[in-house]
Design an enzyme around this catalytic site. Structure first.
Site, short mmCIF file in Angstrom:
data_model
loop_
_atom_site.label_atom_id
_atom_site.label_comp_id
_atom_site.label_asym_id
_atom_site.label_seq_id
_atom_site.Cartn_x
_atom_site.Cartn_y
_atom_site.Cartn_z
N CYS A 111 5.75 -91.18 -14.84
CA CYS A 111 6.51 -90.47 -16.15
C CYS A 111 7.75 -90.44 -16.49
CB CYS A 111 5.78 -89.08 -16.24
SG CYS A 111 3.87 -88.78 -15.82
N SER A 112 8.42 -91.48 -16.84
CA SER A 112 9.84 -91.64 -16.06
C SER A 112 10.77 -90.90 -17.16
CB SER A 112 10.20 -92.95 -16.45
OG SER A 112 11.22 -93.40 -15.80
N PRO A 125 13.23 -88.54 -19.27
CA PRO A 125 14.71 -89.05 -19.69
C PRO A 125 15.07 -90.14 -18.74
CG PRO A 125 15.10 -87.01 -19.25
CD PRO A 125 13.54 -86.96 -18.92
N LYS A 165 15.38 -89.25 -12.55
CA LYS A 165 14.72 -89.68 -11.31
C LYS A 165 14.80 -91.17 -11.24
CE LYS A 165 12.14 -85.36 -10.80
NZ LYS A 165 12.82 -84.85 -12.13
N GLU A 184 6.68 -95.03 -19.71
CA GLU A 184 6.68 -94.02 -20.88
C GLU A 184 6.09 -94.46 -21.91
OE1 GLU A 184 6.83 -90.94 -22.64
OE2 GLU A 184 7.86 -90.48 -20.63
N ASP A 188 -0.56 -95.89 -21.02
CA ASP A 188 -0.94 -94.64 -20.75
C ASP A 188 -0.97 -94.32 -19.09
OD1 ASP A 188 -3.46 -92.48 -22.15
OD2 ASP A 188 -2.76 -92.38 -20.14
N ASP A 193 6.21 -87.38 -11.95
CA ASP A 193 7.04 -86.28 -12.48
C ASP A 193 6.17 -85.89 -13.68
OD1 ASP A 193 9.22 -84.40 -12.07
OD2 ASP A 193 10.25 -85.53 -13.77
N CYS A 213 8.57 -79.02 -12.89
CA CYS A 213 9.71 -78.19 -13.20
C CYS A 213 8.96 -76.88 -13.40
CB CYS A 213 10.82 -78.82 -13.80
SG CYS A 213 10.38 -79.41 -15.67
#
Length: 465
Positions: free
Chosen positions: A245-246, A248, A251, A268, A299, A317, A371
């Site tokens: 889930c890269s 923006p 990471k 993404e 996906d 993430d 987060c």
């Protein structure tokens, strides 16, 4: 009726052509942004202040969204106990938030480093000294190679600072240093002090850098807690890595600062966020890495099938209920809608984690992070997947990350839920609270006064061979 499938499609969908987002889809996309460069409060227009000085300029604090705050008060006072009172005060005062400056090893940063140090910034990831570097490799190399490395590291030319693995001497030069010779040894990765992040003890703001075509940016502004999942991932040179889930892209950049993988797949599915991701990578990585760093649009839940047992390391993430941004939802109606959708997130998160564990090779590692402080999106997701995935085994991060970095971050040491009050976060090795946290499925960074980093949850899971 809103479904998990539609929720995932709105936030992270595969699309062949951009389409205009509905109001609902727009706020859903914004809500999953974790703390990175775009969240930092900077000078107007991104311009540097006079004499390149960092500033303590205070901005007007926005009022919180009351339904969201009420929900957080009810949930987190139970899950975090006394820690929530102080965390609440931090989250409600953005003028206290601290920011990190991650340097870009692919361009010259000497001037930036000097400026940061002159303004009171310091590194929170100290470089390994010579003795530690030698200790790390002694058992993995031949005696002759070890002695050559020892002589090289002890020489005044090295100064405990090894060259990047992809650094190149003058054209035509074929001389290899003992450090480069080490890389030719089988099954060896020499840890090098590449990832550099500077932080300040006070909530000062470092100026941003505008995009310059054809030139790489020198640094990336971020919440320093977002580097912890990358540290936990322990990427080594030559490995195949998936950032599931890269966007923006913060990471992914940190991974490339930490090591030089053979492949980094930045996935993404949402086209708008994917454009943002691609621009971030373009601004920080040289063209020479284009064959190593690719952008995918799958996906994330499908990788476990389409690329089963392909990667050495996988970072998940996951999209989550970002506590910092959700507190400032523009109106009560939108806040209430977000809270309704919050309950559906753990299903998606568990699907992504299962996909990652299937995509990693036996013996490989998956790091799951969010987060948010919410235990239902953190510990509960990990525990659910562990129960359904017998090949998965959680690894302890308490002694590896929480104790060494307790100077900079506050970690919640007690298991959330069940109405219990967490222990005070004393992280000394002899403290009884340390032993009680062994074999936990993850660790949680809780924002506190003076240590306003986070929220950040991370868990490392190894797939058994």
């Amino acid at each position: 009726m809103f479904s998990v499938q539609r929720f995932y499609r709105d936030r992270r969908t595969i699309s062949l052509k951009p389409e205009k987002l509905t109001p609902t889809a727009s706020w859903l996309l914004r809500s999953c942004y974790c703390h990175s460069g775009r969240d930092v409060v900077l000078q107007p227009g991104g311009q540097k202040t006079p004499n390149n000085q960092v500033t303590k300029r205070h901005k007007k604090v926005r009022p919180p969204c009351q339904p969201v705050l009420d929900h957080f008060d009810q949930q987190y006072s139970q899950e975090l106990g006394d820690l929530w009172t102080s965390a609440r005060s931090v989250l409600l005062d953005s003028n206290t938030w601290q920011y990190g400056v991650m340097l870009n090893r692919f361009t010259a940063v000497t001037g930036v480093t000097q400026l940061l140090q002159s303004q009171g910034f310091s590194r929170f990831l100290p470089q390994k000294d010579v003795s530690q570097l030698l200790c790390d490799v002694r058992s993995s190399v031949s005696s002759s190679t070890y002695q050559a490395a020892k002589d090289y590291l002890s020489s005044p030319h090295c100064n405990s600072k090894c060259p990047p693995v992809d650094s190149c001497p003058q054209p035509g030069c074929t001389t290899r240093s003992p450090i480069q010779e080490l890389d030719s040894e089988p099954l060896l990765t020499l840890p090098r002090p590449k990832l550099q992040c500077y932080i300040h003890p006070y909530p000062v703001r470092f100026p941003s850098q505008a995009h310059r075509p054809g030139q790489l940016k020198q640094y990336y502004l971020l919440n320093a807690a977002s580097l912890l999942p990358v540290l936990a991932l322990q990427v080594r040179d030559g490995e195949k890595v998936l950032d599931l889930c890269s966007a923006p892209g913060g990471k992914a950049l940190a991974i490339m600062q930490y090591a030089t993988p053979a492949l980094l797949c930045c996935n993404e599915p949402d086209p708008h966020r994917r454009d943002w991701l691609a621009k971030t990578l373009e601004s920080f990585l040289p063209h020479s890495l284009n064959s190593r760093v690719i952008v995918s649009s799958q996906d994330g839940r499908c990788f476990g099938i389409s690329e089963a047992m392909t990667y050495d390391k996988v970072l998940v993430d996951a999209p989550c209920s970002n506590d910092r941004s959700w507190l400032y939802t523009s109106n009560s109606q939108q806040g209430e809608q977000r809270l309704k959708e919050r309950a559906k997130l753990p299903v998606l998160q568990a699907q992504l984690l299962r996909s990652a564990l299937s995509a990693v090779r036996p013996g490989g590692v998956v790091v799951y992070s969010t987060c948010t402080l919410s235990s239902s999106e953190n510990y509960a997701v990990v525990e659910t997947v562990l129960n359904d995935f017998p090949e998965a085994e959680p690894e302890d991060l308490w002694e590896e990350i929480a104790i060494p970095l307790s100077k900079y971050f506050t970690f919640s040491p007690a298991h959330p839920g069940h109405g219990q009050t967490p222990l005070k976060p004393s992280l000394q090795p002899q403290d009884s609270s340390v032993s009680s946290n062994h074999h936990r499925p993850g660790i949680l960074v809780v924002p506190q006064p003076g240590k306003t980093w986070g929220p950040m949850f991370l868990s490392r899971i190894r797939r058994r061979k």
